[in-house]
Design a protein around this motif. Structure first.
Motif, PDB file in Angstrom:
ATOM      1  N   GLU A 113       0.833  -1.196   0.000  1.00  0.00           N
ATOM      2  CA  GLU A 113       0.000   0.000   0.000  1.00  0.00           C
ATOM      3  C   GLU A 113       0.867   1.245   0.000  1.00  0.00           C
ATOM      4  O   GLU A 113       1.660   1.454   0.924  1.00  0.00           O
ATOM      5  CB  GLU A 113      -0.890  -0.015   1.247  1.00  0.00           C
ATOM      6  N   ASN A 114       0.754   2.021  -1.050  1.00  0.00           N
ATOM      7  CA  ASN A 114       1.440   3.320  -1.154  1.00  0.00           C
ATOM      8  C   ASN A 114       2.918   3.251  -0.787  1.00  0.00           C
ATOM      9  O   ASN A 114       3.424   4.075  -0.044  1.00  0.00           O
ATOM     10  CB  ASN A 114       0.768   4.362  -0.246  1.00  0.00           C
ATOM     11  N   ILE A 115       3.578   2.247  -1.340  1.00  0.00           N
ATOM     12  CA  ILE A 115       5.000   2.104  -1.021  1.00  0.00           C
ATOM     13  C   ILE A 115       5.809   3.180  -1.732  1.00  0.00           C
ATOM     14  O   ILE A 115       5.679   3.369  -2.945  1.00  0.00           O
ATOM     15  CB  ILE A 115       5.515   0.712  -1.467  1.00  0.00           C
ATOM     16  N   GLY A 116       6.617   3.881  -0.950  1.00  0.00           N
ATOM     17  CA  GLY A 116       7.552   4.847  -1.521  1.00  0.00           C
ATOM     18  C   GLY A 116       8.934   4.552  -0.984  1.00  0.00           C
ATOM     19  O   GLY A 116       9.078   4.029   0.107  1.00  0.00           O
ATOM     20  N   MET A 117       9.937   4.846  -1.779  1.00  0.00           N
ATOM     21  CA  MET A 117      11.297   4.557  -1.332  1.00  0.00           C
ATOM     22  C   MET A 117      12.228   5.668  -1.774  1.00  0.00           C
ATOM     23  O   MET A 117      12.290   6.003  -2.959  1.00  0.00           O
ATOM     24  CB  MET A 117      11.761   3.220  -1.935  1.00  0.00           C
ATOM     25  N   THR A 118      12.925   6.242  -0.828  1.00  0.00           N
ATOM     26  CA  THR A 118      13.937   7.251  -1.127  1.00  0.00           C
ATOM     27  C   THR A 118      15.272   6.761  -0.600  1.00  0.00           C
ATOM     28  O   THR A 118      15.382   6.392   0.563  1.00  0.00           O
ATOM     29  CB  THR A 118      13.572   8.589  -0.449  1.00  0.00           C
ATOM     30  N   ALA A 130      13.285   6.383  -5.536  1.00  0.00           N
ATOM     31  CA  ALA A 130      13.259   5.173  -6.358  1.00  0.00           C
ATOM     32  C   ALA A 130      11.824   4.743  -6.663  1.00  0.00           C
ATOM     33  O   ALA A 130      11.500   4.443  -7.812  1.00  0.00           O
ATOM     34  CB  ALA A 130      14.007   4.056  -5.661  1.00  0.00           C
ATOM     35  N   LEU A 131      10.991   4.707  -5.655  1.00  0.00           N
ATOM     36  CA  LEU A 131       9.617   4.216  -5.832  1.00  0.00           C
ATOM     37  C   LEU A 131       8.628   5.254  -5.338  1.00  0.00           C
ATOM     38  O   LEU A 131       8.897   5.981  -4.379  1.00  0.00           O
ATOM     39  CB  LEU A 131       9.408   2.917  -5.035  1.00  0.00           C
ATOM     40  N   GLU A 132       7.489   5.295  -5.995  1.00  0.00           N
ATOM     41  CA  GLU A 132       6.462   6.273  -5.628  1.00  0.00           C
ATOM     42  C   GLU A 132       5.112   5.579  -5.694  1.00  0.00           C
ATOM     43  O   GLU A 132       4.750   5.043  -6.745  1.00  0.00           O
ATOM     44  CB  GLU A 132       6.529   7.435  -6.643  1.00  0.00           C
ATOM     45  N   ASN A 133       4.392   5.533  -4.607  1.00  0.00           N
ATOM     46  CA  ASN A 133       3.013   5.047  -4.638  1.00  0.00           C
ATOM     47  C   ASN A 133       2.835   3.700  -5.313  1.00  0.00           C
ATOM     48  O   ASN A 133       2.033   3.560  -6.226  1.00  0.00           O
ATOM     49  CB  ASN A 133       2.123   6.056  -5.393  1.00  0.00           C
ATOM     50  N   VAL A 134       3.575   2.730  -4.878  1.00  0.00           N
ATOM     51  CA  VAL A 134       3.401   1.395  -5.449  1.00  0.00           C
ATOM     52  C   VAL A 134       2.269   0.699  -4.702  1.00  0.00           C
ATOM     53  O   VAL A 134       2.332   0.524  -3.487  1.00  0.00           O
ATOM     54  CB  VAL A 134       4.698   0.577  -5.355  1.00  0.00           C
TER      55      VAL A 134
END
Lengths: 262, 285
Positions: free
Chosen positions: A7-12, A22-26
């Motif tokens: 749910e709403n995975i984000g990664m900085t 790297a990731l936005e709203n996965v």
């Protein structure tokens, strides 16, 4: 009800040049027994998604739920088949799998049961003949089989495969894909597989999750593969649905490459 | 005769020719290999013998001739283990005493150096704490520590062992630490997925993965230690090949010195060969 929920995975990532998004709203929901492929260009964050599910990396934002419980550390319920097999070179094939069995069933199984279970899993990937060999003495495809046996032996709730056949030649890859399909049919595991091979994705998956290019990569499009199982690669390669799916994936990847900022 | 039959015919002939050629070809390769392994070194030794003879005849006749040295070697090696009291023992004893000191210092260095190297590899804080000290001390000739050893232990034998300890410890620390840091991330990921405890990670992953590096450190240490012991014993005296050699210099017995040099070299390559065997045993690839 979904087995695994992202749910709403984000990664900085913090890098020397500053923060890298790297990731936005996965967002992704995977059902029990489902075989899902993640496909996308190199560097699009596929591996990061897998590492977050495995618990090897912590997402900056969002949550991963496995059977309604939050995932925040690695564990044998999310076994990983690593791209370069990652067998411990000082242990034999048997010992590599046995180590996993011993850890996963330290309380649940007796010594004899653990021994039998180790052998059973090696039989499942047709590696019982090489149990006493060291990883350096077997081929790349065999190592990957042992890696799969090690992961399966933990009876994971979800099997995570990071480009499991990427380093293998086409023939060996075909054999292993067939083995994975057989095992999936027999055991009904939930599987997430990263791949950059379009044919592999279409052949093996129930759904293909296509990721956009990074930075700030996310789920671009999801394709359902409704081919009946068991699938036969020869029959399938001529099938119009297969051809259509294949071109849909290629179309997505190709058009993304033309517009990397999309 | 049609075309296919002709081709088969030609093929068979070629095969026969190859078979006929083979017995001649293999020995020739063997001869070349043998000449590389035996004849080339013999040429080198021959040149050394010529230079040696030239030096003996034209530069300094105190350098003994080859036959004189050979005679000395035969006398020395006829009774390598005679024992006429602590001041007069055979060359075998001298070498064994030196080897004993090397082994003692080497073992102590392993007991201290390998754990320290492990801690440095695992903890950046310990690495930061120890690195400057090691960097300062590592380039120092171990013999510089001999006076400190004599002062602390007030005896020559422990002082020599102390010097070997100092010699051996740096390569062990540095290689072990580098080995721990070079453990592939994948192995640690495997450990994480399997939920190994910290102790299990050390025992089942880090230790076996680092072992080849540790053995490299030990191999390097042993080689240097064997060089250093000769020099250390020249200074400390007593029994040991180093002092024996120095004593022969005081007696101006040059043939004995040359025999000692060759024996020290032979022991050195034996140690190297043993460590190479150990290293190959633990090489996982």
């Amino acid at each position: 009800m979904s087995h695994l929920i992202l749910e709403n995975i984000g990664m900085t990532f913090k890098t020397q040049k500053g923060a890298f998004r790297a990731l936005e709203n996965v967002n992704l929901k995977i059902g029990k027994g489902e075989f899902v492929s993640l496909i996308g260009h190199s560097g699009c964050g596929k591996s990061t998604v897998l590492n977050i599910v495995a618990g090897l990396a912590r997402a900056s934002e969002g949550i991963v739920l496995l059977e309604n419980r939050e995932v925040n550390s690695p564990g044998p319920d999310r076994a990983v088949v690593f791209q370069n097999h990652s067998l411990l070179p000082w242990l034999t094939v048997y010992e590599n799998v046995r180590l996993a069995v011993d850890k996963a069933f330290s309380n649940g199984k007796s010594r004899t049961e653990r021994d039998e279970w180790t052998r059973h899993n090696l039989e499942l990937v047709q590696m019982q003949h090489a149990m006493e060999k060291k990883p350096s003495e077997i081929s790349g495809g065999m190592k990957q089989r042992v890696g799969i046996a090690r992961a399966l032996s933990m009876e994971p709730k979800i099997l995570l495969m990071d480009e499991p056949f990427g380093a293998l030649d086409a023939l060996t890859r075909g054999h292993l894909q067939d083995s994975v399909m057989e095992i999936h049919a027999a055991l009904g595991n939930t599987v997430i597989m990263i791949t950059h091979d379009v044919d592999e994705a279409v052949l093996l998956s129930d759904r293909i999750v296509m990721m956009t290019n990074g930075p700030a990569a996310t789920v671009g499009k999801i394709l359902d593969v409704e081919q009946e199982r068991p699938r036969d690669r020869l029959a399938l390669s001529e099938h119009p649905d297969y051809v259509a799916l294949r071109s849909a994936v290629l179309e997505f990847l190709y058009s993304r490459r033309m517009r990397p900022a999309a | 005769m049609d075309a296919n039959a002709l081709m088969i015919d030609v093929g068979e002939k070629l095969e026969q020719q190859e078979k006929a050629a083979e017995p001649a070809r293999v020995p020739r390769e063997k001869i070349i290999a043998l000449s590389r392994a035996v004849i080339m070194p013999l040429i080198t030794f021959g040149i050394v013998a010529l230079v040696w003879t030239y030096v003996h005849e034209h530069v300094s006749n105190q350098i003994p001739s080859i036959p004189d040295t050979w005679d000395a070697a035969k006398t020395i090696l006829a009774h390598p283990f005679y024992n006429n009291g602590p001041n007069d023992m055979g060359i075998g004893w001298q070498l064994l005493y030196s080897l004993g000191r090397v082994m003692a210092g080497f073992a102590l260095a392993a007991i201290v150096g390998i754990p320290v190297g492990f801690m440095m590899g695992m903890s950046p804080a310990i690495q930061n704490a120890w690195q400057p000290l090691i960097q300062i001390l590592r380039p120092v000739s171990p013999l510089a520590w001999l006076p400190i050893g004599l002062l602390l232990f007030k005896a020559v034998n422990p002082s020599a062992i102390f010097v070997i300890f100092i010699t051996s410890i740096w390569p062990m620390i540095v290689n072990t630490a580098a080995g721990v840091k070079a453990v592939p991330k994948d192995y640690l990921n495997v450990a994480a997925v399997l939920k190994l405890s910290r102790l299990e990670i050390i025992r089942k992953i880090l230790f076996p993965a680092t072992l080849p590096h540790v053995i490299t450190g030990m191999r390097l240490s042993l080689g240097i230690a064997w060089m250093v012991i000769v020099a250390a014993e020249m200074l400390t005296g007593g029994i040991g090949i180093g002092f024996w050699l120095w004593d022969e210099w005081n007696n101006l017995n040059i043939p004995h010195i040359i025999v000692a040099i060759i024996l020290i070299g032979l022991v050195g390559i034996t140690l190297e060969a043993v460590m190479n065997l150990v290293q190959r045993w633990f090489d996982y690839e």
